[in-house]
Design a protein around this motif. Structure first.
Motif, PDB file in Angstrom:
ATOM      1  N   ARG A   1       0.831  -1.199   0.000  1.00  0.00           N
ATOM      2  CA  ARG A   1       0.000   0.000   0.000  1.00  0.00           C
ATOM      3  C   ARG A   1       0.870   1.254   0.000  1.00  0.00           C
TER       4      ARG A   1
ATOM      5  N   THR B   1       2.537   4.570   1.238  1.00  0.00           N
ATOM      6  CA  THR B   1       3.051   4.953   2.546  1.00  0.00           C
ATOM      7  C   THR B   1       3.881   6.225   2.431  1.00  0.00           C
TER       8      THR B   1
ATOM      9  N   SER C   1       6.134   6.734   4.856  1.00  0.00           N
ATOM     10  CA  SER C   1       7.269   6.443   5.728  1.00  0.00           C
ATOM     11  C   SER C   1       8.553   6.285   4.921  1.00  0.00           C
TER      12      SER C   1
ATOM     13  N   GLY D   1       9.092   3.436   2.215  1.00  0.00           N
ATOM     14  CA  GLY D   1       8.406   3.440   0.933  1.00  0.00           C
ATOM     15  C   GLY D   1       9.349   3.417  -0.258  1.00  0.00           C
TER      16      GLY D   1
ATOM     17  N   MET E   1      -0.759  11.917   1.564  1.00  0.00           N
ATOM     18  CA  MET E   1       0.347  10.980   1.472  1.00  0.00           C
ATOM     19  C   MET E   1       1.512  11.579   0.691  1.00  0.00           C
TER      20      MET E   1
ATOM     21  N   ARG F   1       5.365   3.091  -2.041  1.00  0.00           N
ATOM     22  CA  ARG F   1       4.588   1.976  -1.494  1.00  0.00           C
ATOM     23  C   ARG F   1       5.492   1.073  -0.658  1.00  0.00           C
ATOM     24  N   HIS F   2       4.872   0.337   0.223  1.00  0.00           N
ATOM     25  CA  HIS F   2       5.622  -0.637   1.019  1.00  0.00           C
ATOM     26  C   HIS F   2       6.205  -1.715   0.092  1.00  0.00           C
TER      27      HIS F   2
ATOM     28  N   SER G   1       6.405  -4.803   0.050  1.00  0.00           N
ATOM     29  CA  SER G   1       5.896  -5.945   0.818  1.00  0.00           C
ATOM     30  C   SER G   1       6.511  -7.262   0.373  1.00  0.00           C
TER      31      SER G   1
ATOM     32  N   PHE H   1       0.165  -4.705   5.003  1.00  0.00           N
ATOM     33  CA  PHE H   1       1.010  -3.755   4.287  1.00  0.00           C
ATOM     34  C   PHE H   1       0.959  -3.970   2.780  1.00  0.00           C
TER      35      PHE H   1
ATOM     36  N   GLN I   1      -0.823  -4.466  -0.884  1.00  0.00           N
ATOM     37  CA  GLN I   1      -2.051  -4.062  -1.560  1.00  0.00           C
ATOM     38  C   GLN I   1      -2.734  -5.277  -2.159  1.00  0.00           C
TER      39      GLN I   1
ATOM     40  N   TYR J   1      -4.675   2.603  -0.187  1.00  0.00           N
ATOM     41  CA  TYR J   1      -4.439   3.581   0.876  1.00  0.00           C
ATOM     42  C   TYR J   1      -4.572   2.990   2.275  1.00  0.00           C
TER      43      TYR J   1
END
Length: 365
Positions: free
Chosen positions: A180, A182, A184, A187, A206, A223-224, A226, A273, A275, A296
């Protein structure tokens, strides 16, 4: 870090001070094809590496325990396991994750690696389906050869997670299965990620959090990664836990249950985390908060297909551990396999034989 003042959306009169942070971009040199123009892809290479690593770890356990299996039987069992994994992963993916209906109308396309005349590989594999089909193949092979299924599968459970790590690295190389949005520092901007409309308030928020100035109607946000989260937790961490218990298991089949429970647990929480598939979204929504963009937010009580399947894995693990721990021949044969159910040393052996066995055990350690 520098401070700038830019409008967040076209036509907006609001002005925000954005801290322009160092945004992490997906490596430009990393493409799905290892060599441009050749059909060999990183994803396929990672699968080969995964099988190779798992085979090496399995063979080490066989030598550690002096397990009575020939090299031919070991190779045959791995072939059956890999075949079951690929078939199960592909078939399960087309049944659970495909919503277009193309495979129901043209089932031969399930294993057809071409689309529009171009080689695309088998895009879409379900690990949940693959792992169950893999263990089914091992069960059938063990029954045919007379091996103890739980002992054989325990060694697979201690080998597979480290190989799984390479599979997720292959997903990362394909820039797919990203997480998703992020703001942070974890990302990463993936080149193939769908761009988001800057007219949405959450997109503006964001972008501000990530330090990205919006200059048009669409923006690609971090995005994370993941895939890397999964490679770490479902691969390295889970493998380290099971590998530690491989010679400390309380009963036959314990490592299998630990693997299913561990993978299901880690996958369930990493899904928060990641998508979900755009065509699937959340399969189960129990909370009051619904209808949020899947790129999101992931409400705590909204569950994806991966989470539902992971929960079922945990349930299966609990049932498996309960049943296998109560079977009459549940006591494991640990370390050096002697053929005795209680795995006690053979005191009828000569001192020379005993010393030879001890030297072999030290060498294997």
């Amino acid at each position: 870090m520098r401070l700038s003042c830019r409008p967040l959306a076209a036509g907006s009169e609001n002005c925000y001070h954005l801290f322009m942070l160092q945004v992490v971009y997906f490596p430009a040199w990393l493409t799905p094809e290892i060599f441009p123009g050749f059909p060999l892809r990183w994803y396929g290479l990672m699968y080969i590496a995964a099988f190779a690593v798992s085979f090496v770890l399995y063979r080490r356990q066989v030598k550690e325990r002096n397990f009575p299996i020939s090299d031919d039987d070991l190779s045959g069992m791995f072939f059956a396991a890999i075949l079951g994994l690929l078939l199960g992963a592909r078939i399960f993916s087309t049944i659970i994750y495909d919503t277009s209906g193309i495979y129901r109308s043209a089932p031969w396309l399930v294993f057809w690696p071409f689309r529009g005349g171009a080689f695309t590989g088998l895009q879409g594999m379900s690990y949940h389906g693959g792992v169950f089909a893999c263990f089914l193949a091992i069960f059938l092979y063990s029954k045919r050869k007379g091996f103890n299924f739980r002992e054989v599968c325990d060694m697979f459970a201690a080998s597979a997670p480290l190989g799984f790590t390479f599979g997720r690295l292959g997903n990362f190389a394909n820039a797919e299965l990203y997480g998703r949005v992020t703001g942070s520092s974890f990302g990463m901007i993936f080149p193939n990620a769908a761009q988001l409309p800057t007219s949405e308030g959450w997109v503006q928020e964001m972008a501000q959090a990530a330090g990205i100035a919006i200059t048009g109607p669409w923006v690609n946000l971090p995005r994370h990664p993941s895939q890397l989260y999964q490679a770490f937790f479902e691969g390295l961490v889970l493998w380290a836990i099971i590998w530690f218990f491989r010679n400390r298991k309380p009963f036959k089949g314990f490592l299998v249950g630990l693997y299913f429970a561990g993978y299901g647990f880690f996958r369930f929480f990493v899904e928060y985390f990641r998508q979900p598939d755009a065509n699937l979204g959340f399969r189960l929504e129990l909370g009051a908060v619904r209808g949020l963009p899947v790129s999101y937010a992931h409400p705590f009580l909204s569950f994806t297909t991966g989470q539902i399947l992971s929960f079922l894995m945990i349930v299966f693990a609990g049932v498996w551990l309960f049943v296998t721990s109560r079977l009459p021949d549940s006591r494991p044969v640990v370390r050096v396999y002697t053929g005795e159910e209680d795995d006690k040393p053979d005191y009828s052996e000569t001192p020379a034989q005993r010393n030879k066995r001890r030297k072999m055990r030290k060498k294997l350690k």
